[in-house]
Design a protein around this motif. Structure first.
Motif, PDB file in Angstrom:
ATOM      1  N   ILE A 154       8.494 -75.108  69.050  1.00  0.00           N
ATOM      2  CA  ILE A 154       9.038 -74.364  67.925  1.00  0.00           C
ATOM      3  C   ILE A 154      10.554 -74.483  67.945  1.00  0.00           C
ATOM      4  N   GLU A 155      11.106 -74.978  66.840  1.00  0.00           N
ATOM      5  CA  GLU A 155      12.550 -75.091  66.731  1.00  0.00           C
ATOM      6  C   GLU A 155      13.068 -73.966  65.839  1.00  0.00           C
ATOM      7  N   PRO A 156      14.190 -73.380  66.193  1.00  0.00           N
ATOM      8  CA  PRO A 156      14.736 -72.304  65.367  1.00  0.00           C
ATOM      9  C   PRO A 156      15.220 -72.850  64.015  1.00  0.00           C
ATOM     10  N   VAL A 157      14.978 -72.057  62.971  1.00  0.00           N
ATOM     11  CA  VAL A 157      15.354 -72.449  61.615  1.00  0.00           C
ATOM     12  C   VAL A 157      16.221 -71.340  61.044  1.00  0.00           C
ATOM     13  N   SER A 158      17.260 -71.715  60.325  1.00  0.00           N
ATOM     14  CA  SER A 158      18.167 -70.715  59.779  1.00  0.00           C
ATOM     15  C   SER A 158      17.500 -69.958  58.632  1.00  0.00           C
ATOM     16  N   GLU A 159      18.007 -68.767  58.366  1.00  0.00           N
ATOM     17  CA  GLU A 159      17.472 -67.931  57.286  1.00  0.00           C
ATOM     18  C   GLU A 159      17.673 -68.585  55.924  1.00  0.00           C
ATOM     19  N   GLU A 160      18.749 -69.360  55.762  1.00  0.00           N
ATOM     20  CA  GLU A 160      18.999 -70.026  54.481  1.00  0.00           C
ATOM     21  C   GLU A 160      17.890 -71.025  54.164  1.00  0.00           C
ATOM     22  N   ILE A 161      17.500 -71.799  55.158  1.00  0.00           N
ATOM     23  CA  ILE A 161      16.443 -72.791  54.951  1.00  0.00           C
ATOM     24  C   ILE A 161      15.118 -72.089  54.667  1.00  0.00           C
ATOM     25  N   LEU A 162      14.834 -71.009  55.402  1.00  0.00           N
ATOM     26  CA  LEU A 162      13.604 -70.260  55.159  1.00  0.00           C
ATOM     27  C   LEU A 162      13.585 -69.677  53.751  1.00  0.00           C
ATOM     28  N   THR A 163      14.720 -69.179  53.298  1.00  0.00           N
ATOM     29  CA  THR A 163      14.806 -68.631  51.943  1.00  0.00           C
ATOM     30  C   THR A 163      14.573 -69.720  50.906  1.00  0.00           C
ATOM     31  N   GLU A 164      15.142 -70.912  51.125  1.00  0.00           N
ATOM     32  CA  GLU A 164      14.919 -72.025  50.201  1.00  0.00           C
ATOM     33  C   GLU A 164      13.440 -72.404  50.144  1.00  0.00           C
ATOM     34  N   ILE A 165      12.819 -72.448  51.304  1.00  0.00           N
ATOM     35  CA  ILE A 165      11.394 -72.796  51.352  1.00  0.00           C
ATOM     36  C   ILE A 165      10.564 -71.745  50.624  1.00  0.00           C
ATOM     37  N   ARG A 166      10.860 -70.468  50.869  1.00  0.00           N
ATOM     38  CA  ARG A 166      10.119 -69.394  50.189  1.00  0.00           C
ATOM     39  C   ARG A 166      10.289 -69.486  48.677  1.00  0.00           C
ATOM     40  N   ASN A 167      11.525 -69.704  48.228  1.00  0.00           N
ATOM     41  CA  ASN A 167      11.776 -69.804  46.793  1.00  0.00           C
ATOM     42  C   ASN A 167      11.041 -70.992  46.175  1.00  0.00           C
ATOM     43  N   LYS A 168      11.024 -72.122  46.871  1.00  0.00           N
ATOM     44  CA  LYS A 168      10.335 -73.311  46.382  1.00  0.00           C
ATOM     45  C   LYS A 168       8.833 -73.056  46.260  1.00  0.00           C
ATOM     46  N   ILE A 169       8.249 -72.415  47.263  1.00  0.00           N
ATOM     47  CA  ILE A 169       6.815 -72.117  47.235  1.00  0.00           C
ATOM     48  C   ILE A 169       6.499 -71.124  46.120  1.00  0.00           C
ATOM     49  N   GLN A 170       7.350 -70.110  45.931  1.00  0.00           N
ATOM     50  CA  GLN A 170       7.128 -69.136  44.860  1.00  0.00           C
ATOM     51  C   GLN A 170       7.202 -69.809  43.496  1.00  0.00           C
ATOM     52  N   LYS A 171       8.151 -70.725  43.316  1.00  0.00           N
ATOM     53  CA  LYS A 171       8.280 -71.438  42.048  1.00  0.00           C
ATOM     54  C   LYS A 171       7.036 -72.294  41.784  1.00  0.00           C
ATOM     55  N   GLN A 172       6.552 -72.994  42.814  1.00  0.00           N
ATOM     56  CA  GLN A 172       5.346 -73.806  42.656  1.00  0.00           C
ATOM     57  C   GLN A 172       4.148 -72.936  42.319  1.00  0.00           C
ATOM     58  N   ASN A 173       4.037 -71.767  42.948  1.00  0.00           N
ATOM     59  CA  ASN A 173       2.930 -70.857  42.661  1.00  0.00           C
ATOM     60  C   ASN A 173       3.004 -70.330  41.235  1.00  0.00           C
ATOM     61  N   ARG A 174       4.207 -70.020  40.752  1.00  0.00           N
ATOM     62  CA  ARG A 174       4.364 -69.563  39.363  1.00  0.00           C
ATOM     63  C   ARG A 174       3.924 -70.641  38.382  1.00  0.00           C
ATOM     64  N   ILE A 175       4.343 -71.877  38.628  1.00  0.00           N
ATOM     65  CA  ILE A 175       3.976 -72.987  37.742  1.00  0.00           C
ATOM     66  C   ILE A 175       2.461 -73.193  37.748  1.00  0.00           C
ATOM     67  N   THR A 176       1.855 -73.133  38.922  1.00  0.00           N
ATOM     68  CA  THR A 176       0.406 -73.294  39.021  1.00  0.00           C
ATOM     69  C   THR A 176      -0.311 -72.170  38.284  1.00  0.00           C
ATOM     70  N   THR A 177       0.160 -70.941  38.426  1.00  0.00           N
ATOM     71  CA  THR A 177      -0.455 -69.809  37.741  1.00  0.00           C
ATOM     72  C   THR A 177      -0.348 -69.961  36.229  1.00  0.00           C
ATOM     73  N   ILE A 178       0.802 -70.397  35.743  1.00  0.00           N
ATOM     74  CA  ILE A 178       0.988 -70.592  34.300  1.00  0.00           C
ATOM     75  C   ILE A 178       0.037 -71.674  33.795  1.00  0.00           C
ATOM     76  N   LYS A 179      -0.122 -72.757  34.546  1.00  0.00           N
ATOM     77  CA  LYS A 179      -1.035 -73.829  34.135  1.00  0.00           C
ATOM     78  C   LYS A 179      -2.473 -73.326  34.072  1.00  0.00           C
ATOM     79  N   ILE A 180      -2.885 -72.550  35.065  1.00  0.00           N
ATOM     80  CA  ILE A 180      -4.252 -72.024  35.090  1.00  0.00           C
ATOM     81  C   ILE A 180      -4.484 -71.094  33.908  1.00  0.00           C
TER      82      ILE A 180
END
Length: 82
Positions: free
Chosen positions: A40-66
C-alpha cells in the motif's frame, strides 16, 4: 462405470490440490494478515478527491443514461398501446 462416492471425490480433490505447490506473493508472510502481500502506497488527499469526483461524475452520467432509456421505453410502450 463405478463412482467412488463422497470419499472418492474428497481424495480426488486432495490429489488435484495445488496449494502445497504454489508460492505466496512476494513479501507476504503468514503472520501478515492485514495486507496479504499487497503493498500500500500513501496517496495524497488531492488525488483521492479527484478520483472521488471522477467516479461521482461517471455515476451521474450513467444514471442519466439509464433514466433516459427507461423514459423512452415507457413513452414508446404507451404510444404503441394507444
Amino acid at each position: 462405470m463405478g463412482f467412488g462416492g463422497a470419499q472418492g471425490m474428497i481424495t480426488s480433490l486432495k490429489n488435484n490440490s495445488r496449494r502445497n505447490k504454489r508460492e505466496a506473493f512476494d513479501g507476504w508472510t503468514s503472520s501478515d494478515k492485514e495486507s496479504n502481500g499487497i503493498k500500500i502506497e500513501p496517496v495524497s488527499e488531492e488525488i483521492l478527491t479527484e478520483i472521488r469526483n471522477k467516479i461521482q461524475k461517471q455515476n451521474r452520467i450513467t444514471t442519466i443514461k439509464i433514466i433516459a432509456v427507461i423514459t423512452i421505453g415507457i413513452i414508446t410502450t404507451a404510444w404503441l398501446l394507444f
